[in-house]
Design a protein around this motif. Structure first.
Motif, mmCIF file in Angstrom:
data_model
loop_
_atom_site.group_PDB
_atom_site.id
_atom_site.type_symbol
_atom_site.label_atom_id
_atom_site.label_comp_id
_atom_site.label_asym_id
_atom_site.label_seq_id
_atom_site.Cartn_x
_atom_site.Cartn_y
_atom_site.Cartn_z
ATOM 1 N N PHE A 42 28.824 57.155 32.539
ATOM 2 C CA PHE A 42 29.976 56.521 31.900
ATOM 3 C C PHE A 42 30.952 55.969 32.921
ATOM 4 N N TYR A 43 31.080 56.650 34.054
ATOM 5 C CA TYR A 43 32.060 56.237 35.051
ATOM 6 C C TYR A 43 31.634 54.969 35.794
ATOM 7 N N THR A 44 30.391 54.540 35.586
ATOM 8 C CA THR A 44 29.990 53.229 36.116
ATOM 9 C C THR A 44 30.778 52.128 35.409
ATOM 10 N N VAL A 45 30.984 52.285 34.110
ATOM 11 C CA VAL A 45 31.795 51.331 33.349
ATOM 12 C C VAL A 45 33.245 51.374 33.815
ATOM 13 N N VAL A 46 33.754 52.575 34.074
ATOM 14 C CA VAL A 46 35.123 52.720 34.575
ATOM 15 C C VAL A 46 35.271 52.025 35.922
ATOM 16 N N ALA A 47 34.294 52.208 36.803
ATOM 17 C CA ALA A 47 34.334 51.569 38.122
ATOM 18 C C ALA A 47 34.264 50.049 37.997
ATOM 19 N N THR A 48 33.469 49.559 37.052
ATOM 20 C CA THR A 48 33.392 48.121 36.825
ATOM 21 C C THR A 48 34.727 47.578 36.343
ATOM 22 N N ARG A 49 35.369 48.311 35.469
ATOM 23 C CA ARG A 49 36.698 47.914 34.978
ATOM 24 C C ARG A 49 37.701 47.846 36.128
ATOM 25 N N VAL A 50 37.615 48.800 37.041
ATOM 26 C CA VAL A 50 38.499 48.793 38.205
ATOM 27 C C VAL A 50 38.270 47.529 39.039
ATOM 28 N N LEU A 51 37.008 47.165 39.264
ATOM 29 C CA LEU A 51 36.707 45.962 40.048
ATOM 30 C C LEU A 51 37.240 44.700 39.370
ATOM 31 N N ILE A 52 37.107 44.637 38.054
ATOM 32 C CA ILE A 52 37.577 43.451 37.326
ATOM 33 C C ILE A 52 39.090 43.328 37.429
ATOM 34 N N PHE A 53 39.789 44.426 37.226
ATOM 35 C CA PHE A 53 41.250 44.376 37.332
ATOM 36 C C PHE A 53 41.692 44.202 38.780
ATOM 37 N N ALA A 54 40.866 44.623 39.736
ATOM 38 C CA ALA A 54 41.171 44.365 41.139
ATOM 39 C C ALA A 54 41.163 42.866 41.410
ATOM 40 N N ILE A 55 40.223 42.140 40.789
ATOM 41 C CA ILE A 55 40.175 40.686 40.926
ATOM 42 C C ILE A 55 41.428 40.064 40.304
ATOM 43 N N ALA A 56 41.795 40.521 39.100
ATOM 44 C CA ALA A 56 42.972 39.978 38.417
ATOM 45 C C ALA A 56 44.248 40.271 39.202
ATOM 46 N N ALA A 57 44.392 41.499 39.705
ATOM 47 C CA ALA A 57 45.583 41.866 40.458
ATOM 48 C C ALA A 57 45.660 41.112 41.785
ATOM 49 N N ALA A 58 44.513 40.899 42.425
ATOM 50 C CA ALA A 58 44.497 40.140 43.674
ATOM 51 C C ALA A 58 44.933 38.697 43.432
ATOM 52 N N SER A 59 44.551 38.131 42.290
ATOM 53 C CA SER A 59 44.968 36.760 41.983
ATOM 54 C C SER A 59 46.476 36.695 41.756
#
Length: 333
Positions: A42-59
């Motif tokens: 399940f935490y693979t999905v959590v980690a993916t969510r972190v990466l996606i929001f990392a992209i948004a926050a970096a932008s």
């Protein structure tokens, strides 16, 4: 090599880090099989969510941290990118090679229009006009009954990467794709920030009048950064639509823009790792605290308050300060 031929590093130049970055990416790449071995898929999905929001926050950090532009409507571009993927999926277009670039283009066009108007204002007026545009898109999405309205638009299936041996329906594969995209976005932003355009953007943040007086095209530089940030946020929205399987108007709500802003400030505005680090800490704390108490928002707020009080430059500034102290101690030894 003589002193005159050596590349000069200024205060406007930002390093991404040393060899430890490769260790971080290798560790992240090994995360899905490790979680699977531990029975924590399940935490693979959590980690993916972190990466996606990392992209948004970096932008957002590109215009907020490096440009000094406090945008309270950045979530609109995330939502526009997500809706682009959702509408295309609803029309039968499942190819990621079409849907994801389309999400970036549509979000970039929206950012171009919004930026052309909002960048003619400053201060609180800029904040309010970006907020107004975000809320306009939010209520537009609510009014689109053909695409779910307030209930949101279901995404029937994840996008397909034709020509690659990757199936995004597998959470591990989706994580690796998100990791690659994050690495590309991060490398691109590092290159942009350390380019002449990035230097002008940072100089305008510190003294816009002086940059304009020396011939710098402040509006053009800020508008370009605004469009790039919007397009990258659109990519994050495309990934988020695939991860959630649902596109909701809530993605464009002003509270989502505020959440992205908190991530950037928490990690360190104006630092390359500020957005990604802030996103990771924020979401992991949310995941951890929500499993401990129903009042997790209070606990999260208290932690954020402590960080702001004792690390005004964010977590990256705190780590940098400890690094400086350590190096000084080594020098005296």
């Amino acid at each position: 090599m003589t002193e005159s031929l050596r590349p000069r590093r200024t205060l406007l130049h930002h390093r991404a880090g040393g060899l430890w970055i490769w260790a971080v990416f290798i560790a992240l790449a090994a995360l899905p099989p490790l979680l699977q071995a531990l029975g924590l898929e399940f935490y693979t999905v959590v980690a993916t969510r972190v990466l996606i929001f990392a992209i948004a926050a970096a932008s957002l950090n590109l215009i907020l941290g490096f440009g000094g532009l406090v945008s309270f409507g950045h979530a609109a571009f995330v939502g526009i990118g997500a809706y682009t993927v959702g509408v295309l999926a609803d029309a039968g277009v499942a190819s990621a090679w079409i849907a994801w670039p389309a999400a970036m283009v549509v979000s970039g066009i929206a950012a171009a229009v919004i930026g052309a108007i909002s960048l003619r204002t400053r201060g609180v007026y800029f904040i309010m006009i970006t907020l107004a545009f975000a809320q306009m898109f939010h209520y537009l999405a609510v009014s689109l009954k053909a695409y779910g309205g307030d209930d949101g638009l279901p995404v029937p299936s994840r996008s397909v990467l034709h020509g690659l041996p990757v199936t995004l329906t597998d959470d591990a594969s989706f994580f690796w794709v998100a990791l690659v995209l994050f690495a590309l976005v991060f490398a691109g932003l590092r290159r942009l920030v350390n380019s002449p355009l990035g230097w002008l953007l940072q100089a305008a943040r510190d003294n816009e009048t002086r940059v304009a007086a020396t011939g710098g095209r402040v509006f053009a530089v800020q508008w370009t950064a605004f469009v790039v940030a919007g397009a990258i946020a659109g990519l994050a929205g495309a990934l988020l639509a695939n991860l959630n399987g649902l596109v909701s108007p809530h993605l464009m709500h002003w509270s989502q823009s505020g959440q992205l802003m908190v991530m950037v400030i928490l990690g360190g505005a104006g630092a390359l790792w500020g957005g990604p680090l802030g996103a990771a800490v924020f979401l992991l704390l949310e995941e951890l605290l929500s499993g401990v108490t129903i009042h997790w928002q209070f606990a999260l707020g208290a932690i954020l308050l402590v960080v702001v009080l004792f690390a005004p430059r964010g977590l990256t500034g705190l780590f940098g300060r400890f690094g400086v102290k350590k190096s000084k101690g080594a020098a005296h030894a």
